[in-house]
Design a protein around this motif. Structure first.
Motif, PDB file in Angstrom:
ATOM      1  N   GLY B  82       0.811  -1.221   0.000  1.00 25.20           N
ATOM      2  CA  GLY B  82       0.000   0.000   0.000  1.00 25.20           C
ATOM      3  C   GLY B  82       0.833   1.254   0.000  1.00 25.20           C
ATOM      4  N   MET B  83       1.576   1.443   1.077  1.00 28.96           N
ATOM      5  CA  MET B  83       2.455   2.602   1.125  1.00 28.96           C
ATOM      6  C   MET B  83       3.833   2.103   1.456  1.00 28.96           C
ATOM      7  SD  MET B  83       0.638   5.566   3.199  1.00 28.96           S
ATOM      8  CE  MET B  83      -1.114   5.699   3.186  1.00 28.96           C
ATOM      9  N   GLN B  84       4.769   2.488   0.609  1.00 26.81           N
ATOM     10  CA  GLN B  84       6.136   2.059   0.847  1.00 26.81           C
ATOM     11  C   GLN B  84       7.037   3.267   0.778  1.00 26.81           C
ATOM     12  OE1 GLN B  84       5.731  -0.229  -2.777  1.00 26.81           O
ATOM     13  NE2 GLN B  84       6.717  -1.912  -1.707  1.00 26.81           N
ATOM     14  N   LEU B  85       8.122   3.187   1.493  1.00 27.88           N
ATOM     15  CA  LEU B  85       9.189   4.158   1.294  1.00 27.88           C
ATOM     16  C   LEU B  85      10.046   3.575   0.181  1.00 27.88           C
ATOM     17  CD1 LEU B  85      10.086   6.802   2.614  1.00 27.88           C
ATOM     18  CD2 LEU B  85      11.774   5.498   3.852  1.00 27.88           C
ATOM     19  N   LYS B  86       9.641   3.867  -1.061  1.00 30.73           N
ATOM     20  CA  LYS B  86      10.308   3.217  -2.184  1.00 30.73           C
ATOM     21  C   LYS B  86      11.125   4.231  -2.953  1.00 30.73           C
ATOM     22  CE  LYS B  86       9.403   0.269  -6.141  1.00 30.73           C
ATOM     23  NZ  LYS B  86       8.400  -0.369  -6.963  1.00 30.73           N
ATOM     24  N   VAL B  87      12.425   3.987  -3.050  1.00 35.77           N
ATOM     25  CA  VAL B  87      13.278   4.936  -3.752  1.00 35.77           C
ATOM     26  C   VAL B  87      13.871   4.273  -4.987  1.00 35.77           C
ATOM     27  CG1 VAL B  87      13.882   6.297  -1.746  1.00 35.77           C
ATOM     28  CG2 VAL B  87      15.230   4.301  -2.317  1.00 35.77           C
ATOM     29  N   GLY B  88      14.304   5.091  -5.893  1.00 34.94           N
ATOM     30  CA  GLY B  88      14.916   4.607  -7.120  1.00 34.94           C
ATOM     31  C   GLY B  88      15.060   5.782  -8.065  1.00 34.94           C
ATOM     32  N   LEU B 142       2.378   8.571  -2.574  1.00 38.97           N
ATOM     33  CA  LEU B 142       2.021   9.354  -1.404  1.00 38.97           C
ATOM     34  C   LEU B 142       3.254   9.990  -0.775  1.00 38.97           C
ATOM     35  CD1 LEU B 142      -0.852   9.713  -0.372  1.00 38.97           C
ATOM     36  CD2 LEU B 142      -0.103   8.529   1.659  1.00 38.97           C
ATOM     37  N   PHE B 143       4.327   9.210  -0.711  1.00 35.09           N
ATOM     38  CA  PHE B 143       5.558   9.795  -0.188  1.00 35.09           C
ATOM     39  C   PHE B 143       6.081  10.864  -1.137  1.00 35.09           C
ATOM     40  CE2 PHE B 143       5.946   6.289   2.831  1.00 35.09           C
ATOM     41  CZ  PHE B 143       6.331   7.028   3.933  1.00 35.09           C
ATOM     42  N   TRP B 144       5.866  10.663  -2.390  1.00 34.02           N
ATOM     43  CA  TRP B 144       6.267  11.688  -3.361  1.00 34.02           C
ATOM     44  C   TRP B 144       5.599  13.005  -3.008  1.00 34.02           C
ATOM     45  CZ3 TRP B 144       4.403  15.173  -6.807  1.00 34.02           C
ATOM     46  CH2 TRP B 144       5.277  15.624  -7.791  1.00 34.02           C
ATOM     47  N   PHE B 145       4.321  12.929  -2.793  1.00 34.15           N
ATOM     48  CA  PHE B 145       3.585  14.155  -2.483  1.00 34.15           C
ATOM     49  C   PHE B 145       4.018  14.721  -1.140  1.00 34.15           C
ATOM     50  CE2 PHE B 145      -0.120  16.599  -1.122  1.00 34.15           C
ATOM     51  CZ  PHE B 145      -0.243  17.421  -2.216  1.00 34.15           C
ATOM     52  N   PHE B 146       4.295  13.834  -0.207  1.00 33.44           N
ATOM     53  CA  PHE B 146       4.762  14.284   1.102  1.00 33.44           C
ATOM     54  C   PHE B 146       6.036  15.103   0.961  1.00 33.44           C
ATOM     55  CE2 PHE B 146       7.722  13.369   4.593  1.00 33.44           C
ATOM     56  CZ  PHE B 146       7.055  14.008   5.621  1.00 33.44           C
ATOM     57  N   ALA B 151       9.083  20.183   0.548  1.00 35.66           N
ATOM     58  CA  ALA B 151       9.972  21.114  -0.137  1.00 35.66           C
ATOM     59  C   ALA B 151       9.353  22.505  -0.251  1.00 35.66           C
ATOM     60  CB  ALA B 151      10.313  20.587  -1.528  1.00 35.66           C
ATOM     61  N   LEU B 152       8.025  22.563  -0.204  1.00 37.62           N
ATOM     62  CA  LEU B 152       7.396  23.877  -0.396  1.00 37.62           C
ATOM     63  C   LEU B 152       7.243  24.640   0.911  1.00 37.62           C
ATOM     64  CD1 LEU B 152       4.481  23.227  -2.861  1.00 37.62           C
ATOM     65  CD2 LEU B 152       6.846  23.728  -3.315  1.00 37.62           C
ATOM     66  N   LEU B 153       6.812  23.953   1.946  1.00 37.92           N
ATOM     67  CA  LEU B 153       6.332  24.683   3.104  1.00 37.92           C
ATOM     68  C   LEU B 153       7.385  25.513   3.828  1.00 37.92           C
ATOM     69  CD1 LEU B 153       3.767  22.080   4.342  1.00 37.92           C
ATOM     70  CD2 LEU B 153       3.387  24.143   3.038  1.00 37.92           C
ATOM     71  N   PRO B 154       8.638  25.032   3.963  1.00 35.24           N
ATOM     72  CA  PRO B 154       9.611  25.886   4.664  1.00 35.24           C
ATOM     73  C   PRO B 154       9.845  27.204   3.936  1.00 35.24           C
ATOM     74  CG  PRO B 154      10.451  23.662   4.433  1.00 35.24           C
ATOM     75  CD  PRO B 154       9.238  23.750   3.583  1.00 35.24           C
ATOM     76  N   PHE B 186      -3.043  16.952  -5.594  1.00 33.60           N
ATOM     77  CA  PHE B 186      -3.594  15.995  -4.647  1.00 33.60           C
ATOM     78  C   PHE B 186      -4.881  15.379  -5.193  1.00 33.60           C
ATOM     79  CE2 PHE B 186      -5.093  14.918  -0.267  1.00 33.60           C
ATOM     80  CZ  PHE B 186      -3.984  14.164   0.065  1.00 33.60           C
ATOM     81  N   THR B 187      -5.713  16.222  -5.788  1.00 33.61           N
ATOM     82  CA  THR B 187      -6.951  15.715  -6.374  1.00 33.61           C
ATOM     83  C   THR B 187      -6.638  14.659  -7.428  1.00 33.61           C
ATOM     84  OG1 THR B 187      -7.733  17.960  -6.130  1.00 33.61           O
ATOM     85  CG2 THR B 187      -9.128  16.454  -7.369  1.00 33.61           C
ATOM     86  N   ALA B 188      -5.740  15.006  -8.323  1.00 32.09           N
ATOM     87  CA  ALA B 188      -5.419  14.074  -9.402  1.00 32.09           C
ATOM     88  C   ALA B 188      -4.804  12.806  -8.855  1.00 32.09           C
ATOM     89  CB  ALA B 188      -4.470  14.744 -10.383  1.00 32.09           C
ATOM     90  N   LEU B 189      -3.999  12.984  -7.800  1.00 28.25           N
ATOM     91  CA  LEU B 189      -3.307  11.839  -7.219  1.00 28.25           C
ATOM     92  C   LEU B 189      -4.319  10.818  -6.692  1.00 28.25           C
ATOM     93  CD1 LEU B 189      -0.209  12.568  -5.158  1.00 28.25           C
ATOM     94  CD2 LEU B 189      -1.783  10.923  -4.260  1.00 28.25           C
ATOM     95  N   PHE B 190      -5.338  11.320  -5.986  1.00 31.35           N
ATOM     96  CA  PHE B 190      -6.300  10.362  -5.448  1.00 31.35           C
ATOM     97  C   PHE B 190      -7.269   9.870  -6.506  1.00 31.35           C
ATOM     98  CE2 PHE B 190      -4.583  11.371  -1.404  1.00 31.35           C
ATOM     99  CZ  PHE B 190      -4.673  10.153  -0.776  1.00 31.35           C
ATOM    100  N   ALA B 191      -7.497  10.702  -7.508  1.00 27.57           N
ATOM    101  CA  ALA B 191      -8.292  10.194  -8.628  1.00 27.57           C
ATOM    102  C   ALA B 191      -7.592   9.009  -9.263  1.00 27.57           C
ATOM    103  CB  ALA B 191      -8.505  11.302  -9.653  1.00 27.57           C
ATOM    104  N   MET B 192      -6.270   9.109  -9.389  1.00 28.90           N
ATOM    105  CA  MET B 192      -5.520   8.008  -9.984  1.00 28.90           C
ATOM    106  C   MET B 192      -5.538   6.796  -9.067  1.00 28.90           C
ATOM    107  SD  MET B 192      -2.271   9.507 -12.035  1.00 28.90           S
ATOM    108  CE  MET B 192      -1.565  10.513 -10.796  1.00 28.90           C
TER     109      MET B 192
END
Lengths: 102, 496, 218, 635
Positions: B82-88, B142-146, B151-154, B186-192
């Motif tokens: 479901g949710m992974q910390l997946k890098v590559g 999801l981690f991508w969006f996180f 990166a934006l908020l600070p 975010f909308t598009a992400l959950f639509a997908m």
């Protein structure tokens, strides 16, 4: 045997009357009275279902008991608040209690 | 790149995060300790970034160094993986990681000048950098969006506290527009997620998903506009000049240099890679937007008198090339778009570094006031001219390689657009050369007789960036070799 | 405080007026029901039900429509006692008992005290709020929906089962022990809260400006 | 060292550039000796290349299509799909360019040791010269259009930096900017042309493109457009109408730079480019005609402007523009040989003239003829060499310019309409006229500024040496066209035999035409002598006779004013509109307006919060009812 609908209809009408009272009344006390009517309607429903549909567990009856208890607690607390408001504002007219706005 | 290099990818964002934590534990009066920690950390990030870039094998698999740590699965909506910390990384991400590494090191160096709450500045800056790295290497939606949000908020605090010139306005405007963009993403992400239906956020499943074409056509613009806002896409660029003008030096460098690329990267990752048909459908719009932005930014820059505002519009113009390149839907144009992301990142970081180095002393950025600065600050001027020449696409510098690809790609797709794009390069030359002539050359304005040359840290930082500019300009093969196979392999709908 | 209580003569008036009203509404209902019973259209329990329902509804209507606060409170008593009757009809004596005790003995007294304590000017004219028409519409729609839902639904096989005291108690204190305790705590908190709220707090007394503040203000 | 290793030449100078640019403060003499040594090495290696070429040529195994040595793939996308392969290409044109560039660069560097002595940024100056020469050499050996473009912009950059060498002067900064932007406009065309050619052939390799174009594989209209765009680039670099405006202003740079870049080498890059593509131009006659007429117009315009100019260097600049026009006329007439020959001779005599003017400026610190005069008494060697250069420029027989200009006139007589020939011959006369004027006003007559005259002195040996060498070359360089000289040098048939691309072209000497042009040149010199040798009042007579015409020439046909107006009104106006649009519409209306709109709605909506519990209760009730309604409706 009295059909179940009779009780349910009574409860529904009682609830609706109480509903009307909550919305239409201006005195805080009368609103509380109307709330009691709504609670009574709900309690009737609980007991009806317990009696007609749940002959062994009668959980509805237990819930009715809770409703009565909570209603008592609620009235006690609400009256405390109403008294407080009355002391602050010399009125229990809810139309004049409008400090929730911007 | 082997499996174990996945830990390097993890380290990419754990190093800045860890540095942030370490800084929190450091007393802020110990400036030397803060400088030491950040210096080491930035060097580590640089080395790691170069390592990732160098180790990416362009004959290997599409995603390399893939490492997945499952976080949540079979809970609620989530199913297996479901949710992974997946890098590559793929070739595009490798280039972007390198860009981040090259920009953050000088960005750290020049920030040591900050007197007011330097430690807090670095904590926020490194959180931001962690977000940037995380976004580039993350293969879980999801981690991508996180990390994208991280990166934006600070940015808001960094601009509002340490900025200059209308900083509250700039920070608020920037944040509001970017958050609005994030809502679309975010909308598009959950639509997908909903459309995929496997209950997983694993990106590789999305790449292979082949969503319904209508779905793609509806949701591609969400991604394109959402990420495009961050990428300075016309007409959602409004935050860019004001935000850049308001931000402190290192933040401008990172923001214009790397974060705007995050937007374009998002369009590639979430847009074209997941919704290729939607991308193909909207590509002409992207082209129109791109060429409009390129011309519009360049022409606007002609009339700007604030050095940073001019650079901000220049960024809009150059990012227009990126969108133009993406819109061409052929490998050359795409190659150019990604090279342009890199090239513009380096070059604009250099611009902001130098402007900051000057502004700290003069507190004036009005071009007409800055006459004859080259007498007072020759080294600064040389660096600035190099940055400008790279910006106007002088061959032998990074900008040309990128722009050449974009021009050719555009000519393959729409010759008229290609012609306009080449013309834009001439306008770019005009505003930059006008600025050089007015600001650096001519008799010295006596006001500036007290100005000193930029500091050694700034010179070193500028030298690193100039090195990158020349390396890409003179020997683009390492970049192209990584980017081109990735595009051919992994972007459906992009033709030769 | 006690001078605000209704005088015996007023009680007389209430009793007389209430009796007339009850007669006017109750007698025709009673007649109709008796006729139906005699005609074997309804059974005896149903007769009782309808009578009880009439009391409940009339009381409820009185509670929400009467202008005089005290009258409304008294009408509520009728309703609550009627609901106790309904519980009896539903073969649950315990609840009926509790209803009478708690409501009749506690809540209503509380409400009447509340009325007395708050109704500073002795004005019975507590008109309804400005949103009365909306309220009526909404209530009518909701009530209609409930009625329709009840009629529409299929209730399946029904058994009327008597609830023995013993079983009820066992169920309440065995299976529902935790909720019972929670409710007890709730009551406790509510009463404390009511006390704290209603009390004239010492803070307010302390708020009276003293010393330099008072001089500064004056 | 043969033709295969020509890439070494720019590499040496690039290395010199890096070392001198970075470390000139640490080196003795600011590293000027490094640049000169590097340049000497390059000249020596060019001689070797020349020998190799000559050997191959005489041996008969020289491929007219040149020697293509692929060096490396600069970048490649997807296996041969898109490859930019940097390569070197050597043929006869390249060899001529190599000789010209390396030799003039060496002369200028030697001269600069004297001329630039004591200047600030001395080391930087030599670094830039090395950089320029490296880029120019790369340009002429490029076998690939992208590589050529890279070098093309490289020389442009060097030109920009050297024009702006004295950037403290506002005029120099402005001139540098103008030069870069003007040539950049031409480069837009060049780049588009390159891309169009790639689009048609899939290659950037020059010979591949030429072969494809000659085989007729490309649509003719398409090819015409592409060639015209290439010519736009050439016109920008070679200062042809309407992009000629930058070259006179470029005289703000140091004089040796003007000699090297703005007379002998960089400005002929356009000629080189068109010559390189001449087989293609031969296919598209429309484009060739455009080249011809643009060259003709430029030649005439520049020559007339030179007549009234008072700044020595600017006169020479106009002269350069005019002579470049001659070369383009030759190219337009299809005579590549003539164009390249003129390029060859022009490089020597024009750099000689510039260096001579530099000598004058060095001595007097004045550069307008109104402040000079009579210098022959103070500076005999400079005067002598300058006169030699002037005679070569004027086209007086036996001097280099005579042979090459005559060749152009012959070619035009054969390959173009008669009016073209007539106008060009007249322009040759104008050339002689303004040259005479310049020499008379500078070196003869009475000194007009006594102080400057007394201050004047002959230049030091490092400056005179190159002057003498170039003067000698300006005298004899034309002889290479002669059969006998050519044979003696190892090229049977002279330069005409070598400098062909499609077919061998014998050097033609038409005695009638030669006589005619000699008469024109000598006549013009006579007229000029008669007119300007007298007093200053006499010299202004023509000005009073036709003041409007004079004004037109002085104001350069109002071209500069036109451009300035265009920039100020149109471009900056448009920019202002766009900036206004961005500020008002996009930002204040779009972004801030959006925020304000939301704020306004928020302000309005806040009154929904009455604070009265019954209102909230009613709202809740409505919501509850709606939920029940929906729930019931769904059953």
């Amino acid at each position: 045997m009295i059909p179940i609908e009779n009780f349910l209809l009574l409860a529904a009408v009682l609830f609706a009357i109480g509903f009307y009272g909550v919305l239409a009344r201006r005195s805080a006390i009368l609103i509380l009275i109307s709330v009691e009517l709504m609670l009574a309607g709900a309690a009737i429903n609980f007991v009806t279902f317990a009696t007609y549909l749940d002959p062994v567990g009668f959980s509805g009856a237990v819930f009715a008991l809770f409703v009565i208890t909570v209603a008592a607690a609620e009235v006690g607390l609400a009256l405390g608040i109403v008294l407080r408001i009355f002391r602050e504002r010399q009125t229990v007219n809810v139309d004049e209690v409008d400090s929730l706005k911007w | 790149m082997t499996e174990s290099d996945g830990y390097i990818l993890l380290a990419l964002f754990l190093v800045p995060l860890g540095t942030g934590v370490l800084l929190m534990l450091t007393p802020s009066r110990e400036r030397a300790a803060v400088i030491g920690i950040t210096g080491l950390s930035s060097l580590a990030m640089f080395v790691l970034s170069v390592y990732v870039f160098a180790k990416y094998s362009f004959t290997g698999a599409q995603f390399q160094g893939v490492l997945a740590i499952t976080w949540m699965e079979n809970v609620g909506l989530l199913s297996e993986k479901g949710m992974q910390l997946k890098v590559g990384v793929d070739g595009i991400a490798a280039v972007m990681v390198l860009l981040t590494g090259i920009v953050i090191m000088p960005g750290t160096w020049v920030s040591w000048k900050i007197q007011d709450r330097m430690k807090d500045f670095f904590i926020l800056l490194y959180v931001l950098v962690a977000g940037v790295y995380g976004t580039f290497v993350m293969l879980d939606l999801l981690f991508w969006f996180f990390f994208y949000e991280l990166a934006l908020l600070p940015m808001y605090l960094l601009i509002a506290v340490w900025g200059s010139t209308r900083k509250e306005y700039g920070a608020m405007k920037l944040m509001m527009m970017l958050i609005a963009g994030s809502v679309l993403i975010f909308t598009a992400l959950f639509a997908m997620f909903n459309e995929l239906g496997t209950g997983s956020f694993d990106m590789t499943q999305y790449f292979a998903a082949h969503f319904d074409p209508t779905f793609q056509k509806i949701f591609f613009p969400f991604i394109a506009i959402g990420c495009g806002t961050l990428g300075g896409m016309f007409p959602f660029h409004g935050w860019s000049p004001d935000g850049h003008a308001a931000a402190p030096t290192a933040v401008s460098m990172l923001h214009a240099g790397v974060l705007m690329k995050l937007g374009a990267f998002g369009i590639i990752r979430l847009g074209f890679q997941m919704m290729p048909e939607g991308g193909a459908f909207w590509a002409p719009a992207l082209i129109v937007v791109g060429i409009t932005a390129a011309l519009y930014g360049a022409v606007s820059a002609l009339r700007q008198t604030d050095l940073k505002l001019m650079t901000g519009f220049s960024s809009v113009s150059h990012m227009g090339y990126v969108f133009l390149g993406l819109g061409t839907l052929n490998v050359i144009g795409w190659n150019g778009a990604i090279l342009q992301m890199f090239a513009h990142g380096i070059m604009t970081a250099l611009f902001f570094l130098l402007i900051g180095g000057m502004y700290d002393q003069s507190h004036d950025r009005e071009i007409p006031n800055l006459s004859g600065l080259a007498r007072q600050m020759p080294i600064w001027s040389i660096f600035f001219v190099i940055a400008g020449l790279a910006s106007l696409g002088l061959p032998g510098m990074s900008g040309f390689v990128a722009e050449l690809h974009i021009f050719i790609g555009a000519f393959r797709a729409y010759p008229i657009i290609g012609g306009l794009a080449v013309l834009t390069a001439a306008i770019t030359a005009t505003y930059l050369l006008r600025m050089f002539a007015a600001a650096f050359f001519g008799p010295l304005n006596p006001r500036w007789s007290g100005l000193k040359e930029i500091t050694w840290t700034e010179r070193a930082g500028a030298a690193v960036l100039v090195g990158a500019i020349l390396l890409l300009g003179l020997w683009p093969s390492p970049w192209v070799d990584r980017i081109a196979p990735t595009i051919i392999q992994s972007i459906p709908g992009v033709t030769l | 405080m006690f001078d605000r209580l209704p005088l015996p003569s007023q009680f007389d008036r209430i009793i007389v007026q209430g009796g007339i009203a009850a007669t006017l509404f109750g007698v025709p209902v009673l007649v109709v029901l008796l006729a139906l019973l005699i005609g074997n259209r309804i059974e005896a329990p149903e007769l009782v039900f309808w009578l009880d329902a009439t009391v409940v509804l009339l009381g409820a209507l009185g509670a929400v429509f009467l202008r005089n606060l005290v009258h409304a409170a008294l009408a509520l008593i009728a309703t609550l006692i009627g609901v106790a009757g309904i519980f009896l009809l539903l073969a649950n004596e315990f609840l009926a008992l509790v209803q009478i005790l708690v409501y009749g003995g506690g809540v209503v007294i509380l409400l009447i005290f509340g009325l007395m304590l708050t109704n500073a000017q002795d004005d019975p004219v507590v008109t309804d709020g400005s949103q009365k028409p909306f309220a009526f519409g909404i209530a009518a729609i909701l009530g209609g929906l409930f009625v329709a839902a009840v009629i529409d639904a299929n209730w399946g096989a029904q058994t009327l089962s008597v609830v023995p005291f013993r079983d009820f108690g066992a169920r309440l204190f065995r299976d529902f022990l935790v909720p019972v305790i929670l409710v007890a705590v709730l009551l406790d908190i509510a009463l404390t809260g009511a006390f704290v709220n209603a009390r004239r707090s010492s803070d307010e007394d302390a708020m009276v400006p003293t010393g330099q503040d008072a001089e500064a203000r004056s | 060292m043969g033709m295969e290793q020509v890439w070494v030449l720019p590499a040496i100078l690039a290395g010199v550039f890096v070392v001198v640019a970075l470390f000139n403060r640490l080196l003795p003499h600011r590293g000027d000796f490094l640049a000169i040594l590097g340049m000497l090495a390059v000249v020596a290696l060019v001689a070797l290349v020349l020998l190799d070429f000559q050997g191959a040529f005489v041996g008969g195994h020289f491929d007219p299509a040149g020697t293509n040595v692929y060096a490396f793939d600069w970048l490649t996308i997807g296996h041969d799909f898109f490859t930019i392969q940097f390569s070197t290409f050597v043929d006869s044109i390249t060899v001529v360019m190599l000789v010209v560039v390396s030799f003039v660069a060496l002369m200028v560097m030697l001269y600069s040791v004297g001329y630039m002595h004591g200047e600030p940024r001395y080391g930087w100056y030599f670094a830039l010269l090395a950089f320029f020469t490296a880029a120019m050499l790369t340009l002429v050996i490029s076998g690939n259009l992208i590589q050529l473009y890279l070098a093309w912009e490289g020389v442009g950059l060097a030109s920009y930096l050297l024009i702006g060498f004295y950037w403290e002067r506002r005029t120099a900064a402005e001139a540098a900017k103008k030069a870069f932007i003007t040539t950049r406009i031409g480069d837009v065309g060049l780049l588009i042309g390159i891309i169009l050619l790639w689009r048609a052939t899939g290659s950037f390799d020059i010979q591949t493109i030429i072969a494809a174009a000659r085989s007729g594989a490309i649509d003719e209209t398409y090819l015409t457009v592409a060639m015209l765009l290439l010519f736009a680039g050439a016109a920008g670099k070679s200062a042809q109408f309407p992009l000629h405006v930058w070259l006179p202003d470029a005289m703000e740079g140091p004089t040796p730079v003007s000699a090297l870049i703005h007379a002998a080498t960089m400005v002929v890059a356009g000629v080189y480019l068109v010559a390189r593509f001449s087989p293609v131009f031969a296919e598209v006659l429309v484009a060739r005609d455009v080249v011809l007429y643009v060259g003709l117009l430029t030649a005439v315009m520049a020559a007339t402007m030179a007549l009234v100019e008072n700044d020595i260097k600017r006169v020479l600049a106009y002269s350069t523009v005019s002579q470049l026009g001659f070369m383009f006329v030759a190219l337009g007439a299809g005579a590549v040989t003539a164009a390249m020959f003129h390029l060859f001779t022009h490089a020597f005599f024009k750099s000689l003239l510039f260096l001579g003017s530099g000598s004058v400026i060095h001595a007097t610190e004045h550069q307008t003829v109104e402040q000079l005069g009579g210098l022959r008494r103070k500076m005999p060697i400079t005067t002598l060499t300058f006169v030699v250069g002037g005679l070569a420029l004027a086209g007086v027989p036996i001097f280099a310019g005579f042979w090459s200009k005559d060749e152009i006139l012959v070619a035009v007589n054969e390959g173009a309409a008669l009016p073209v020939y007539a106008i060009l011959a007249l322009t040759a006369g104008l050339t002689a006229l303004y040259t005479t004027r310049l020499i008379l006003l500078t070196f003869f007559g009475e000194p007009k500024n006594q102080h400057a005259f007394e201050h004047a002195h002959e230049s030091p040996p490092p400056m005179l040496g190159p002057l003498v060498i170039l003067a000698a070359l300006a005298t004899v360089a034309g002889f290479v066209a002669l059969d006998g000289v050519g044979r003696a040098l190892g090229f049977a048939g002279g330069i005409g035999e070598i400098l062909y691309l499609s077919s061998p072209h014998h050097f033609e000497f038409n005695a009638m035409l030669a006589l005619a042009s000699t008469v024109v040149a000598v006549g013009a010199i006579g007229i000029g002598w008669a007119y300007w040798s007298g007093t200053a009042e006499r010299a202004t007579r023509a000005r009073l006779w036709a003041p409007e015409l004079h004004q037109l020439l002085v104001r350069r046909y109002y071209m500069d004013d036109l451009y300035q107006a265009l920039i100020n009104r149109v471009i900056l106006g448009l920019a202002g509109v766009v900036a206004w649009f961005d500020k008002r519409v996009v930002n204040e209306t779009g972004v801030d307006g959006g925020a304000q709109l939301l704020g306004f709605f928020g302000y309005r909506l806040k009154f929904l919060q009455t604070g009265k519990i019954p209102n909230y209760a009613l709202a809740m009730a409505v919501g509850l009812t709606a939920i029940v309604l929906v729930a019931f409706g769904r059953q």
